[in-house]
Design a protein around this motif. Structure first.
Motif, PDB file in Angstrom:
ATOM      1  N   ALA A 249      11.501  21.144   8.070  1.00 49.03           N
ATOM      2  CA  ALA A 249      12.535  20.465   7.279  1.00 49.03           C
ATOM      3  C   ALA A 249      13.928  20.900   7.733  1.00 49.03           C
ATOM      4  CB  ALA A 249      12.326  20.757   5.798  1.00 49.03           C
ATOM      5  N   HIS A 250      14.070  22.179   8.084  1.00 44.80           N
ATOM      6  CA  HIS A 250      15.344  22.694   8.593  1.00 44.80           C
ATOM      7  C   HIS A 250      15.755  21.957   9.871  1.00 44.80           C
ATOM      8  CE1 HIS A 250      18.326  25.624  10.040  1.00 44.80           C
ATOM      9  NE2 HIS A 250      17.633  25.680  11.163  1.00 44.80           N
ATOM     10  N   LEU A 251      14.798  21.683  10.739  1.00 47.66           N
ATOM     11  CA  LEU A 251      15.106  20.951  11.969  1.00 47.66           C
ATOM     12  C   LEU A 251      15.606  19.540  11.679  1.00 47.66           C
ATOM     13  CD1 LEU A 251      12.130  21.990  14.304  1.00 47.66           C
ATOM     14  CD2 LEU A 251      14.504  22.807  14.392  1.00 47.66           C
ATOM     15  N   LEU A 252      15.264  19.015  10.515  1.00 47.00           N
ATOM     16  CA  LEU A 252      15.744  17.695  10.105  1.00 47.00           C
ATOM     17  C   LEU A 252      17.059  17.783   9.336  1.00 47.00           C
ATOM     18  CD1 LEU A 252      12.364  16.123   8.945  1.00 47.00           C
ATOM     19  CD2 LEU A 252      13.633  15.586  11.034  1.00 47.00           C
ATOM     20  N   GLY A 253      17.621  18.989   9.236  1.00 44.19           N
ATOM     21  CA  GLY A 253      18.888  19.169   8.536  1.00 44.19           C
ATOM     22  C   GLY A 253      18.741  19.358   7.043  1.00 44.19           C
ATOM     23  N   LYS A 254      17.523  19.559   6.577  1.00 41.52           N
ATOM     24  CA  LYS A 254      17.271  19.711   5.147  1.00 41.52           C
ATOM     25  C   LYS A 254      17.242  21.194   4.792  1.00 41.52           C
ATOM     26  CE  LYS A 254      14.022  18.329   1.503  1.00 41.52           C
ATOM     27  NZ  LYS A 254      15.100  17.832   0.618  1.00 41.52           N
ATOM     28  N   GLU A 255      18.125  21.624   3.904  1.00 43.27           N
ATOM     29  CA  GLU A 255      18.236  23.046   3.576  1.00 43.27           C
ATOM     30  C   GLU A 255      17.850  23.362   2.135  1.00 43.27           C
ATOM     31  OE1 GLU A 255      18.611  25.053   5.952  1.00 43.27           O
ATOM     32  OE2 GLU A 255      19.314  23.688   7.502  1.00 43.27           O
ATOM     33  N   ASP A 256      17.590  22.352   1.310  1.00 40.87           N
ATOM     34  CA  ASP A 256      17.213  22.621  -0.085  1.00 40.87           C
ATOM     35  C   ASP A 256      15.695  22.784  -0.197  1.00 40.87           C
ATOM     36  OD1 ASP A 256      16.801  19.955   0.527  1.00 40.87           O
ATOM     37  OD2 ASP A 256      17.430  19.199  -1.436  1.00 40.87           O
ATOM     38  N   VAL A 257      15.187  23.753   0.549  1.00 44.64           N
ATOM     39  CA  VAL A 257      13.748  24.021   0.607  1.00 44.64           C
ATOM     40  C   VAL A 257      13.514  25.490   0.276  1.00 44.64           C
ATOM     41  CG1 VAL A 257      11.649  23.872   1.994  1.00 44.64           C
ATOM     42  CG2 VAL A 257      13.560  22.320   2.465  1.00 44.64           C
ATOM     43  N   ARG A 258      12.560  25.750  -0.596  1.00 40.31           N
ATOM     44  CA  ARG A 258      12.185  27.118  -0.938  1.00 40.31           C
ATOM     45  C   ARG A 258      10.674  27.268  -0.840  1.00 40.31           C
ATOM     46  NH1 ARG A 258      15.156  28.411  -6.522  1.00 40.31           N
ATOM     47  NH2 ARG A 258      14.733  26.207  -6.972  1.00 40.31           N
ATOM     48  N   ILE A 259      10.242  28.486  -0.656  1.00 41.05           N
ATOM     49  CA  ILE A 259       8.809  28.778  -0.511  1.00 41.05           C
ATOM     50  C   ILE A 259       8.265  29.329  -1.825  1.00 41.05           C
ATOM     51  CG2 ILE A 259       7.165  30.372   0.588  1.00 41.05           C
ATOM     52  CD1 ILE A 259       8.668  30.027   3.181  1.00 41.05           C
ATOM     53  N   TYR A 260       7.106  28.819  -2.215  1.00 41.87           N
ATOM     54  CA  TYR A 260       6.350  29.460  -3.298  1.00 41.87           C
ATOM     55  C   TYR A 260       5.586  30.594  -2.642  1.00 41.87           C
ATOM     56  CZ  TYR A 260       2.582  30.208  -6.698  1.00 41.87           C
ATOM     57  OH  TYR A 260       1.671  30.787  -7.558  1.00 41.87           O
ATOM     58  N   ASP A 261       6.092  31.807  -2.799  1.00 45.51           N
ATOM     59  CA  ASP A 261       5.594  32.914  -1.994  1.00 45.51           C
ATOM     60  C   ASP A 261       4.158  33.301  -2.343  1.00 45.51           C
ATOM     61  OD1 ASP A 261       6.234  34.506   0.178  1.00 45.51           O
ATOM     62  OD2 ASP A 261       6.850  36.204  -1.050  1.00 45.51           O
ATOM     63  N   GLY A 262       3.784  33.197  -3.611  1.00 51.04           N
ATOM     64  CA  GLY A 262       2.405  33.511  -3.988  1.00 51.04           C
ATOM     65  C   GLY A 262       1.410  32.501  -3.474  1.00 51.04           C
ATOM     66  N   SER A 263       1.859  31.253  -3.334  1.00 48.78           N
ATOM     67  CA  SER A 263       1.073  30.147  -2.807  1.00 48.78           C
ATOM     68  C   SER A 263      -0.310  30.065  -3.456  1.00 48.78           C
ATOM     69  CB  SER A 263       0.998  30.235  -1.281  1.00 48.78           C
ATOM     70  OG  SER A 263       2.204  29.770  -0.689  1.00 48.78           O
ATOM     71  N   TRP A 264      -1.274  29.444  -2.756  1.00 53.12           N
ATOM     72  CA  TRP A 264      -2.559  29.182  -3.387  1.00 53.12           C
ATOM     73  C   TRP A 264      -3.360  30.454  -3.674  1.00 53.12           C
ATOM     74  CZ3 TRP A 264      -3.839  25.268  -6.118  1.00 53.12           C
ATOM     75  CH2 TRP A 264      -5.177  25.107  -6.539  1.00 53.12           C
ATOM     76  N   SER A 265      -3.104  31.526  -2.927  1.00 53.05           N
ATOM     77  CA  SER A 265      -3.804  32.786  -3.198  1.00 53.05           C
ATOM     78  C   SER A 265      -3.527  33.269  -4.618  1.00 53.05           C
ATOM     79  CB  SER A 265      -3.369  33.865  -2.204  1.00 53.05           C
ATOM     80  OG  SER A 265      -3.799  33.548  -0.907  1.00 53.05           O
ATOM     81  N   GLU A 266      -2.316  33.039  -5.096  1.00 54.42           N
ATOM     82  CA  GLU A 266      -1.962  33.410  -6.453  1.00 54.42           C
ATOM     83  C   GLU A 266      -2.338  32.318  -7.445  1.00 54.42           C
ATOM     84  OE1 GLU A 266       1.921  35.444  -8.318  1.00 54.42           O
ATOM     85  OE2 GLU A 266       2.298  33.392  -7.602  1.00 54.42           O
ATOM     86  N   TRP A 267      -1.953  31.068  -7.144  1.00 51.75           N
ATOM     87  CA  TRP A 267      -2.202  29.949  -8.057  1.00 51.75           C
ATOM     88  C   TRP A 267      -3.704  29.729  -8.270  1.00 51.75           C
ATOM     89  CZ3 TRP A 267       1.636  26.985 -10.430  1.00 51.75           C
ATOM     90  CH2 TRP A 267       1.198  25.828 -11.096  1.00 51.75           C
ATOM     91  N   GLY A 268      -4.458  29.720  -7.186  1.00 53.62           N
ATOM     92  CA  GLY A 268      -5.884  29.448  -7.272  1.00 53.62           C
ATOM     93  C   GLY A 268      -6.685  30.563  -7.915  1.00 53.62           C
ATOM     94  N   ALA A 269      -6.104  31.781  -7.949  1.00 61.19           N
ATOM     95  CA  ALA A 269      -6.800  32.913  -8.560  1.00 61.19           C
ATOM     96  C   ALA A 269      -6.517  33.026 -10.052  1.00 61.19           C
ATOM     97  CB  ALA A 269      -6.388  34.209  -7.861  1.00 61.19           C
ATOM     98  N   ASP A 270      -5.603  32.224 -10.557  1.00 55.64           N
ATOM     99  CA  ASP A 270      -5.221  32.271 -11.967  1.00 55.64           C
ATOM    100  C   ASP A 270      -5.964  31.169 -12.724  1.00 55.64           C
ATOM    101  OD1 ASP A 270      -4.009  32.181 -14.457  1.00 55.64           O
ATOM    102  OD2 ASP A 270      -1.991  32.513 -13.677  1.00 55.64           O
ATOM    103  N   ALA A 271      -6.853  31.563 -13.629  1.00 48.09           N
ATOM    104  CA  ALA A 271      -7.654  30.570 -14.360  1.00 48.09           C
ATOM    105  C   ALA A 271      -6.809  29.668 -15.249  1.00 48.09           C
ATOM    106  CB  ALA A 271      -8.704  31.289 -15.202  1.00 48.09           C
ATOM    107  N   SER A 272      -5.584  30.087 -15.557  1.00 49.37           N
ATOM    108  CA  SER A 272      -4.752  29.312 -16.478  1.00 49.37           C
ATOM    109  C   SER A 272      -3.943  28.210 -15.800  1.00 49.37           C
ATOM    110  CB  SER A 272      -3.801  30.245 -17.236  1.00 49.37           C
ATOM    111  OG  SER A 272      -2.790  30.754 -16.371  1.00 49.37           O
ATOM    112  N   THR A 273      -3.865  28.214 -14.476  1.00 47.25           N
ATOM    113  CA  THR A 273      -3.040  27.217 -13.788  1.00 47.25           C
ATOM    114  C   THR A 273      -3.820  25.923 -13.591  1.00 47.25           C
ATOM    115  OG1 THR A 273      -3.736  28.107 -11.647  1.00 47.25           O
ATOM    116  CG2 THR A 273      -1.654  28.916 -12.555  1.00 47.25           C
ATOM    117  N   PRO A 274      -3.146  24.759 -13.696  1.00 47.10           N
ATOM    118  CA  PRO A 274      -3.837  23.494 -13.451  1.00 47.10           C
ATOM    119  C   PRO A 274      -4.139  23.305 -11.972  1.00 47.10           C
ATOM    120  CG  PRO A 274      -1.500  23.100 -13.778  1.00 47.10           C
ATOM    121  CD  PRO A 274      -1.723  24.560 -14.062  1.00 47.10           C
ATOM    122  N   LYS A 275      -5.279  22.704 -11.685  1.00 51.75           N
ATOM    123  CA  LYS A 275      -5.707  22.512 -10.293  1.00 51.75           C
ATOM    124  C   LYS A 275      -6.229  21.092 -10.125  1.00 51.75           C
ATOM    125  CE  LYS A 275      -6.952  27.376 -10.301  1.00 51.75           C
ATOM    126  NZ  LYS A 275      -6.500  27.575 -11.706  1.00 51.75           N
ATOM    127  N   ALA A 276      -5.966  20.522  -8.963  1.00 52.42           N
ATOM    128  CA  ALA A 276      -6.411  19.170  -8.667  1.00 52.42           C
ATOM    129  C   ALA A 276      -7.333  19.189  -7.452  1.00 52.42           C
ATOM    130  CB  ALA A 276      -5.217  18.249  -8.418  1.00 52.42           C
TER     131      ALA A 276
END
Length: 280
Positions: A249-276
């Motif tokens: 995205a940066h190469l396309l000039g887009k700078e309003d990008v952030r990383i979800y640092d925990g990503s799926w390792s955190e989200w998928g391990a939490d039974a309370s988070t919604p999953k699709a």
């Protein structure tokens, strides 16, 4: 110095006193490859090896989380990486892990940071010089100030799951995204964050491992239904290939990008988070 530099440019700059070349190769445990051993066998002349696992927050149960400032500074200094240097990062990994270190250096305050286009694969294919062995380094001074807005946490992502204000874009392959393949980490459920789009990180590259650019790169995001006009949150398995999407995205000039640092390792391990399950 541009954010993406060519193999020809780097070879012409080798030996410059302010240039620091870093091998940031990272493999999955299932790859059965030793990144440090491969570096010592052959690497770009003058390069040092940085283990992304070693510069992560070891106190956090989620892998590859951003470390505290003092730890990042200490690791940089031990490799002779100094304030004011020009950093060029490469890898030899299907994870394209150089993007993760590019992002980390930027958000910890480095000003001149680039990725080698095509990585070690392209460098070797072109017959450019290599060396072997462990490099001799002199301790440097690196000042780390973390940009606290560069990454988002689980609570932030949970708050935008049902919002149309952001795009959540997942860098994993389509099988893992759809929940058709088992997750490599125990205790992590299959699937993806509801409402997220799927842009497999490998789709951003040409056959010679160089980055797609311009309209061709933009088309990859748009084919996945990503609205590039919205702020973007990138995610993946453990925060490494999420940086590939951010850099694309940066190469396309887009700078309003952030990383979800925990990503799926955190989200998928939490039974309370919604999953699709299923495709986006």
């Amino acid at each position: 110095m541009d954010s993406l530099v060519s193999t020809q440019w780097l070879e012409s700059e080798l030996g410059a006193p302010d240039l620091k070349v870093i091998d940031a190769t990272l493999f999955l445990p299932s790859d059965n490859r030793d990144a440090r051993a491969e570096f010592e066998s052959e690497h770009i002349p003058g390069a040092v090896f940085l283990d992304i696992d070693d510069v992560s927050d070891s106190a956090n149960p989620a892998p590859h989380m951003l470390p505290p400032e003092h730890k990042f500074a200490s690791r940089m200094q031990s490799l002779g990486l100094r304030d004011g240097s020009r950093f060029v990062i490469y890898d030899n990994s299907p994870l394209h892990s150089a993007a993760r270190l590019w992002w980390m250096l930027k958000i910890f305050g480095a000003h001149y940071v680039a990725i080698l286009d095509g990585g070690l694969q392209k460098w070797k294919a072109e017959g450019r010089p290599l060396e072997s062995g462990k490099p001799q380094v002199r301790h440097g001074h690196f000042t780390a100030f973390l940009d606290g807005n560069a990454a988002v946490d689980k609570d932030f992502v949970a708050g935008i799951v049902h919002s149309d204000d952001h795009e959540i874009v997942d860098a994993r392959g389509p099988g893992r995204f759809a929940g058709e393949e088992a997750e490599p980490r125990p205790g992590v459920a299959p699937g993806h964050i509801p409402g997220s789009r799927n842009v497999p990180q490998g789709s951003l590259f040409n056959p010679d491992h160089s980055w797609k650019r311009g309209d061709e790169l933009r088309a990859v995001f748009e084919a996945a239904g990503v609205d590039l006009g919205k702020p973007m949150i990138t995610t993946c398995g453990s925060g490494v290939t999420a940086a590939v999407l951010l850099f694309g995205a940066h190469l396309l000039g887009k700078e309003d990008v952030r990383i979800y640092d925990g990503s799926w390792s955190e989200w998928g391990a939490d039974a309370s988070t919604p999953k699709a399950l299923g495709p986006a």
